[in-house]
Design a protein around this motif. Structure first.
Motif, PDB file in Angstrom:
ATOM      1  N   VAL A  67       4.233  -0.614   4.745  1.00 55.85           N
ATOM      2  CA  VAL A  67       3.217   0.393   4.441  1.00 55.85           C
ATOM      3  C   VAL A  67       3.621   1.265   3.253  1.00 55.85           C
ATOM      4  CG1 VAL A  67       1.887   2.304   5.436  1.00 55.85           C
ATOM      5  CG2 VAL A  67       2.530   0.380   6.868  1.00 55.85           C
ATOM      6  N   GLY A  68       4.898   1.394   2.979  1.00 55.16           N
ATOM      7  CA  GLY A  68       5.391   2.215   1.884  1.00 55.16           C
ATOM      8  C   GLY A  68       6.019   3.513   2.345  1.00 55.16           C
ATOM      9  N   TYR A  69       5.586   4.010   3.482  1.00 54.59           N
ATOM     10  CA  TYR A  69       6.069   5.309   3.952  1.00 54.59           C
ATOM     11  C   TYR A  69       7.514   5.282   4.428  1.00 54.59           C
ATOM     12  CZ  TYR A  69       1.313   6.832   3.351  1.00 54.59           C
ATOM     13  OH  TYR A  69       0.108   7.123   2.795  1.00 54.59           O
ATOM     14  N   GLY A  70       7.940   4.191   5.004  1.00 53.84           N
ATOM     15  CA  GLY A  70       9.337   4.093   5.433  1.00 53.84           C
ATOM     16  C   GLY A  70      10.275   4.207   4.243  1.00 53.84           C
ATOM     17  N   SER A  71       9.961   3.499   3.175  1.00 55.02           N
ATOM     18  CA  SER A  71      10.781   3.579   1.965  1.00 55.02           C
ATOM     19  C   SER A  71      10.808   4.994   1.413  1.00 55.02           C
ATOM     20  CB  SER A  71      10.233   2.633   0.889  1.00 55.02           C
ATOM     21  OG  SER A  71      10.412   1.294   1.256  1.00 55.02           O
TER      22      SER A  71
END
Length: 153
Positions: A67-71
């Motif tokens: 999703v991008g948020y973890g990174s």
């Protein structure tokens, strides 16, 4: 420009495509992995890549997970990292112009390859705005970073 790249298993395919695009543009890419779609822990790859950007070993970073948020969450724990999640080129433009972001995070399960390439292209080719109000805001965020984050050794 030297770009740090990192991903988890959900971002492998998109990272490979982005890496090829960046290299075709003449950018140097340091790939921190992962290199396959076996289940893995994102932090094992994003953290060292974020450190490389923070230490100045790489100029910017592009990280891809589901999703991008973890990174972004992992990267933003590192002093000097200003990671953003972008899902369209307009957000990528503003993230550079208004915030001088140095790490772009993308969601391999959220966006397709064509839109991801436009996001990366826009983010890579957009400079921060030089107007006093934008520079003042960027400096305030940097001051918060310097006050609250432990310097990278």
């Amino acid at each position: 420009m030297k770009i740090a790249m990192a991903n988890d298993h959900a971002g492998t395919a998109l990272k490979k495509a982005i890496k090829a695009y960046l290299e075709a543009e003449g950018q140097e890419v340091q790939d921190f992995g992962t290199y396959d779609e076996e289940s893995c822990d994102l932090s094992d790859f994003v953290y060292p890549a974020a450190l490389a950007v923070a230490k100045g070993e790489c100029d910017r970073g592009v990280f891809v997970d589901g999703v991008g948020y973890g990174s972004a969450m992992i990267a933003n724990k590192v002093n000097g990292i200003y990671a953003v999640v972008c899902q369209d080129p307009f957000c990528a433009q503003l993230a550079r112009q208004h915030n001088d972001s140095n790490v772009l995070c993308l969601g391999g399960k959220i966006i397709g390859g064509a839109i991801a390439m436009e996001i990366v292209k826009t983010w890579m080719h957009t400079d921060p705005l030089t107007a006093e109000k934008y520079q003042r805001r960027i400096q305030k965020v940097q001051a918060i970073n310097d006050k609250c984050c432990v310097p990278v050794k």
